[in-house]
Design a protein around this motif. Structure first.
Motif, short mmCIF file in Angstrom:
data_model
loop_
_atom_site.label_atom_id
_atom_site.label_comp_id
_atom_site.label_asym_id
_atom_site.label_seq_id
_atom_site.Cartn_x
_atom_site.Cartn_y
_atom_site.Cartn_z
N ASP A 26 -36.48 -46.66 30.33
CA ASP A 26 -35.91 -47.90 29.81
C ASP A 26 -34.50 -48.04 30.38
OD1 ASP A 26 -34.76 -49.95 28.37
OD2 ASP A 26 -35.47 -49.26 26.41
N ALA A 27 -34.30 -49.01 31.27
CA ALA A 27 -33.02 -49.15 31.96
C ALA A 27 -31.88 -49.53 31.03
CB ALA A 27 -33.16 -50.19 33.07
N SER A 28 -32.19 -49.90 29.80
CA SER A 28 -31.13 -50.25 28.85
C SER A 28 -30.58 -49.01 28.15
CB SER A 28 -31.65 -51.24 27.81
OG SER A 28 -32.61 -50.63 26.96
N LYS A 29 -31.19 -47.85 28.38
CA LYS A 29 -30.75 -46.60 27.76
C LYS A 29 -29.97 -45.75 28.76
CE LYS A 29 -34.66 -46.37 24.52
NZ LYS A 29 -35.82 -45.56 24.07
N LYS A 30 -29.36 -44.68 28.26
CA LYS A 30 -28.62 -43.73 29.08
C LYS A 30 -29.42 -42.42 29.17
CE LYS A 30 -24.48 -45.84 29.63
NZ LYS A 30 -23.81 -46.10 30.91
N TYR A 31 -29.50 -41.89 30.38
CA TYR A 31 -30.28 -40.68 30.62
C TYR A 31 -29.44 -39.59 31.29
CZ TYR A 31 -34.54 -43.44 29.82
OH TYR A 31 -35.52 -44.23 29.28
N ILE A 109 -24.59 -34.95 33.94
CA ILE A 109 -25.10 -34.79 35.30
C ILE A 109 -25.20 -33.30 35.61
CG2 ILE A 109 -24.78 -35.28 37.74
CD1 ILE A 109 -23.14 -37.73 36.96
N GLY A 110 -26.38 -32.86 36.02
CA GLY A 110 -26.58 -31.47 36.42
C GLY A 110 -26.94 -31.40 37.89
N VAL A 111 -27.01 -30.19 38.40
CA VAL A 111 -27.34 -29.99 39.81
C VAL A 111 -28.26 -28.79 39.95
CG1 VAL A 111 -25.27 -28.59 40.30
CG2 VAL A 111 -26.38 -29.86 42.14
N LEU A 112 -29.25 -28.94 40.82
CA LEU A 112 -30.20 -27.87 41.13
C LEU A 112 -30.35 -27.81 42.64
CD1 LEU A 112 -33.63 -27.04 39.56
CD2 LEU A 112 -33.52 -27.60 42.00
N GLY A 113 -30.33 -26.60 43.18
CA GLY A 113 -30.55 -26.43 44.61
C GLY A 113 -31.50 -25.29 44.88
N VAL A 114 -32.28 -25.45 45.94
CA VAL A 114 -33.26 -24.44 46.34
C VAL A 114 -32.80 -23.79 47.64
CG1 VAL A 114 -35.70 -23.99 46.82
CG2 VAL A 114 -35.07 -25.87 45.28
N CYS A 115 -32.88 -22.48 47.72
CA CYS A 115 -32.52 -21.70 48.91
C CYS A 115 -31.08 -22.04 49.32
CB CYS A 115 -33.54 -21.93 50.02
SG CYS A 115 -33.27 -20.88 51.48
N GLY A 116 -30.85 -22.42 50.58
CA GLY A 116 -29.51 -22.78 51.00
C GLY A 116 -28.93 -23.90 50.18
N GLY A 117 -29.78 -24.81 49.70
CA GLY A 117 -29.33 -25.87 48.81
C GLY A 117 -28.79 -25.33 47.50
N ARG A 130 -17.95 -33.20 37.72
CA ARG A 130 -18.93 -34.07 37.07
C ARG A 130 -20.26 -33.36 36.90
NH1 ARG A 130 -17.67 -39.26 40.83
NH2 ARG A 130 -17.60 -37.54 42.33
N PHE A 131 -20.47 -32.26 37.60
CA PHE A 131 -21.67 -31.45 37.40
C PHE A 131 -21.43 -30.54 36.20
CE2 PHE A 131 -22.46 -31.78 42.21
CZ PHE A 131 -23.25 -32.91 42.05
N LYS A 132 -22.22 -30.73 35.16
CA LYS A 132 -22.00 -30.03 33.89
C LYS A 132 -22.87 -28.80 33.72
CE LYS A 132 -19.13 -33.32 32.81
NZ LYS A 132 -17.67 -33.10 32.96
N ALA A 133 -23.88 -28.63 34.56
CA ALA A 133 -24.76 -27.46 34.49
C ALA A 133 -25.36 -27.25 35.86
CB ALA A 133 -25.86 -27.65 33.44
N ASN A 308 -27.86 -27.89 27.96
CA ASN A 308 -26.51 -27.98 28.53
C ASN A 308 -26.15 -29.36 29.11
OD1 ASN A 308 -25.40 -25.14 28.30
ND2 ASN A 308 -27.41 -24.77 29.22
N LEU A 309 -27.08 -30.30 29.06
CA LEU A 309 -26.76 -31.67 29.48
C LEU A 309 -26.90 -32.62 28.29
CD1 LEU A 309 -28.52 -31.99 32.97
CD2 LEU A 309 -26.10 -31.56 32.50
#
Length: 309
Positions: A26-31, A109-117, A130-133, A308-309
């Motif tokens: 729902d674009a009217s909500k915050k995710y 806002i969280g961040v996930l990376g795989v291998c070198g990412g 701004r990355f909280k987890a 954590n988010l």
């Protein structure tokens, strides 16, 4: 759940990305949203987007998986460049973009990376508050891997000398040298005497129907290796990486070193909330796409982000 192709700016080019949305979005909500970063040589359509990004969207998050600048469908020149500074800047630009979307909760806002990412994600999170987890899945320190080279004395210096010679040749009019990350086939791998599990499974993942994708062409600009040599993904983690941190590794150890890098990052990070989970019997590439291994990883990752988010 749906997905949308989008772009965002890094300097004067467009970075290509996929937004994936939860069911009944729902674009009217915050995710809450999670930025998903691909491995070295990979692309957004492989493990970062269509395994982890997809499953996290199904769990209720918006996810943003992007192609690194100069790679995949993203803009930027020269092509096939692997520049750690530029890769880290991509993360900051992704965060910039997300804060312009009305349906994104910019405080989740969280961040996930795989291998070198994963190494890049941890590095970016040190200065991108701004990355909280942060989650790394078989996170690898690309600079460390490049410095080790072929594990013989002086390998890094020999590579740097070769890069210097190549740059001189290019300055005098030679074409750029484009090399490969891994052998293009098992036949090529065996002919080169490469039997390590990580190399074998890299070929299996990237160069067979299991995971191959045209946006991941196994091409590397040789003169970008000098930039990797001086990069340490975990430098200053003991001072600057303070966000909640989840590290996922497998215990089938190969030459790429994500097992030991996982422990190094865990021990070094300043985070007061940090977790390391070892998926028993899983190799580095099992945690790219194999259902049992990725399923176990996600059983830990999803609750971590929800908390954590």
């Amino acid at each position: 759940m749906s997905e949308q192709k989008v772009t965002f700016k890094n300097r004067n080019w467009e970075v290509s990305a996929i937004l994936q949305f939860p069911e009944n979005f729902d674009a009217s909500k915050k995710y809450p949203v999670i930025v998903c970063a691909h491995p070295i040589s990979s692309c957004k359509e492989q493990t970062s987007g269509h395994i982890y990004g997809k499953k996290l969207a199904e769990a209720g998050f918006i996810t943003l998986a992007f192609d690194a600048s100069c790679q995949g469908e993203s803009g930027g020149e020269p092509r096939y460049l692997e520049d750690p500074a530029l890769r880290v800047e991509d993360f900051r630009c992704a965060a910039d973009y997300l804060t312009t979307l009305d349906y994104v909760d910019e405080n989740r806002i969280g961040v996930l990376g795989v291998c070198g990412g994963g190494g890049y994600a941890a590095n970016a999170a040190m200065t991108e508050r701004r990355f909280k987890a942060v989650v790394t899945v078989v996170g690898a320190n690309y600079g460390r891997l490049m410095r080790e080279g072929d594990y013989t004395a002086g390998a890094a210096i020999r590579t740097l000398e070769a890069v210097a010679a190549q740059r001189t040749a290019q300055a005098r009019g030679a074409e750029p040298l484009i090399t490969v990350y891994a052998p293009n086939s098992h036949e090529e791998r065996l002919a080169a005497g490469m039997t390590d599990i990580d190399v074998e499974e890299a070929v299996e993942y990237y160069r067979t129907p299991r995971g191959e994708n045209p946006n991941s062409p196994n091409r590397l600009r040789f003169d970008s290796l000098d930039k990797a040599m001086a990069f340490d993904a975990f430098h200053l983690a003991d001072h600057l990486l303070t966000q909640p941190l989840m590290i996922i590794i497998g215990d089938k150890v190969g030459a790429f070193g994500s097992y030991r890098d996982g422990y190094e990052l865990f021990n070094k990070a300043a985070s007061t909330k940090k977790y390391l989970h070892v998926v028993k019997g899983a190799s580095h590439y099992d945690l790219y796409d194999q259902p049992q291994a990725t399923g176990e990883a996600l059983e830990h990752i999803i609750p971590f982000f929800k908390e954590n988010l």
